[in-house]
Write a protein that holds these residues in place. Sequence first.
Motif, PDB file in Angstrom:
ATOM      1  N   ASN A   9      -3.526   0.682  -2.138  1.00  0.00           N
ATOM      2  CA  ASN A   9      -2.756  -0.437  -2.670  1.00  0.00           C
ATOM      3  C   ASN A   9      -1.686   0.115  -3.611  1.00  0.00           C
ATOM      4  O   ASN A   9      -2.012   0.829  -4.562  1.00  0.00           O
ATOM      5  N   GLU A  14      -4.582  -6.306  -8.085  1.00  0.00           N
ATOM      6  CA  GLU A  14      -4.869  -7.147  -6.925  1.00  0.00           C
ATOM      7  C   GLU A  14      -3.844  -6.885  -5.837  1.00  0.00           C
ATOM      8  O   GLU A  14      -2.649  -6.816  -6.122  1.00  0.00           O
ATOM      9  N   ALA A  16      -1.140  -7.431  -3.032  1.00  0.00           N
ATOM     10  CA  ALA A  16      -0.184  -8.495  -2.711  1.00  0.00           C
ATOM     11  C   ALA A  16      -0.577  -9.109  -1.366  1.00  0.00           C
ATOM     12  O   ALA A  16      -1.205  -8.449  -0.539  1.00  0.00           O
ATOM     13  N   PRO A  17      -0.191 -10.364  -1.126  1.00  0.00           N
ATOM     14  CA  PRO A  17      -0.519 -11.003   0.160  1.00  0.00           C
ATOM     15  C   PRO A  17      -0.062 -10.193   1.370  1.00  0.00           C
ATOM     16  O   PRO A  17      -0.785 -10.101   2.362  1.00  0.00           O
ATOM     17  N   TRP A  18       1.138  -9.576   1.315  1.00  0.00           N
ATOM     18  CA  TRP A  18       1.609  -8.790   2.453  1.00  0.00           C
ATOM     19  C   TRP A  18       0.685  -7.607   2.725  1.00  0.00           C
ATOM     20  O   TRP A  18       0.464  -7.239   3.869  1.00  0.00           O
ATOM     21  N   GLU A  20      -2.623  -7.385   2.030  1.00  0.00           N
ATOM     22  CA  GLU A  20      -3.872  -7.850   2.628  1.00  0.00           C
ATOM     23  C   GLU A  20      -3.645  -8.285   4.080  1.00  0.00           C
ATOM     24  O   GLU A  20      -4.463  -8.000   4.955  1.00  0.00           O
ATOM     25  N   ASN A  21      -2.519  -8.937   4.364  1.00  0.00           N
ATOM     26  CA  ASN A  21      -2.204  -9.343   5.740  1.00  0.00           C
ATOM     27  C   ASN A  21      -2.060  -8.129   6.657  1.00  0.00           C
ATOM     28  O   ASN A  21      -2.515  -8.142   7.799  1.00  0.00           O
ATOM     29  N   ASN A  24      -5.449  -6.811   7.371  1.00  0.00           N
ATOM     30  CA  ASN A  24      -6.122  -7.706   8.320  1.00  0.00           C
ATOM     31  C   ASN A  24      -5.693  -7.391   9.746  1.00  0.00           C
ATOM     32  O   ASN A  24      -6.517  -7.380  10.661  1.00  0.00           O
ATOM     33  N   CYS A  36      -7.996  -0.316  -4.252  1.00  0.00           N
ATOM     34  CA  CYS A  36      -7.191  -1.007  -5.275  1.00  0.00           C
ATOM     35  C   CYS A  36      -7.924  -0.900  -6.610  1.00  0.00           C
ATOM     36  O   CYS A  36      -8.759  -1.733  -6.941  1.00  0.00           O
ATOM     37  N   CYS A  39      -8.502  -3.957  -9.116  1.00  0.00           N
ATOM     38  CA  CYS A  39      -8.969  -5.277  -8.687  1.00  0.00           C
ATOM     39  C   CYS A  39     -10.434  -5.539  -8.982  1.00  0.00           C
ATOM     40  O   CYS A  39     -10.908  -6.648  -8.789  1.00  0.00           O
ATOM     41  N   ARG A  42     -14.972  -6.773  -5.402  1.00  0.00           N
ATOM     42  CA  ARG A  42     -14.541  -7.870  -4.548  1.00  0.00           C
ATOM     43  C   ARG A  42     -15.277  -7.764  -3.221  1.00  0.00           C
ATOM     44  O   ARG A  42     -15.407  -6.673  -2.676  1.00  0.00           O
ATOM     45  N   ASN A  45     -13.177  -9.244   2.834  1.00  0.00           N
ATOM     46  CA  ASN A  45     -12.537 -10.513   3.202  1.00  0.00           C
ATOM     47  C   ASN A  45     -13.061 -10.978   4.566  1.00  0.00           C
ATOM     48  O   ASN A  45     -13.879 -10.305   5.201  1.00  0.00           O
TER      49      ASN A  45
END
Length: 115
Positions: A9, A14, A16-18, A20-21, A24, A36, A39, A42, A45
Motif C-alpha cells: 500500500n 488505510e 485507497a479505494p482504487w 483495494e479495487n 480485488n 498496509c 491500517c 482488518r 475483504n
Amino acid sequence: MKPNLLVINPSGSEPAPWMENLCNQWMEENYVYLLCPGCGFREDNDQGVRFLPHAGAAVPRFGHLDAVIAFEESDFIEQLKLAYPDVLVRVIARSIEGLPEMGAVPASREQSMAA
C-alpha cells in the motif's frame, strides 16, 4: 495453485479505494496480500484480499511468494528484494491523480498537462 502476490500500500495507512479495487481484480488469478502498516488489524475483504498490518523494519516472511507489487521505490522494497532474490519485484509508476499508470494519457489530458 494460484500465485501469492504481495502488494505494498503506497500510503502506509488505510488503502485507497482504487488500491483495494485493484487487489480485488487480482484476486481472480492470485492470492493477494495487501501490506498496509498503518491500517491495524482488518479482516479479509469479501473477495479474499488479506490485509497485513505489518509494522516495523522486518520483512514479512512467506513460505512461497511469486511477486511483489509496489507503487513507489523505498528502502523497504530493497529489503524485500534481498529477502526474496528470486521473486519478481515490480514498481509501478503512479499518475498525477495518484492512480497507477494503466495506459496512455488521453490527448485532452496531455494538452492540459502541457499548459
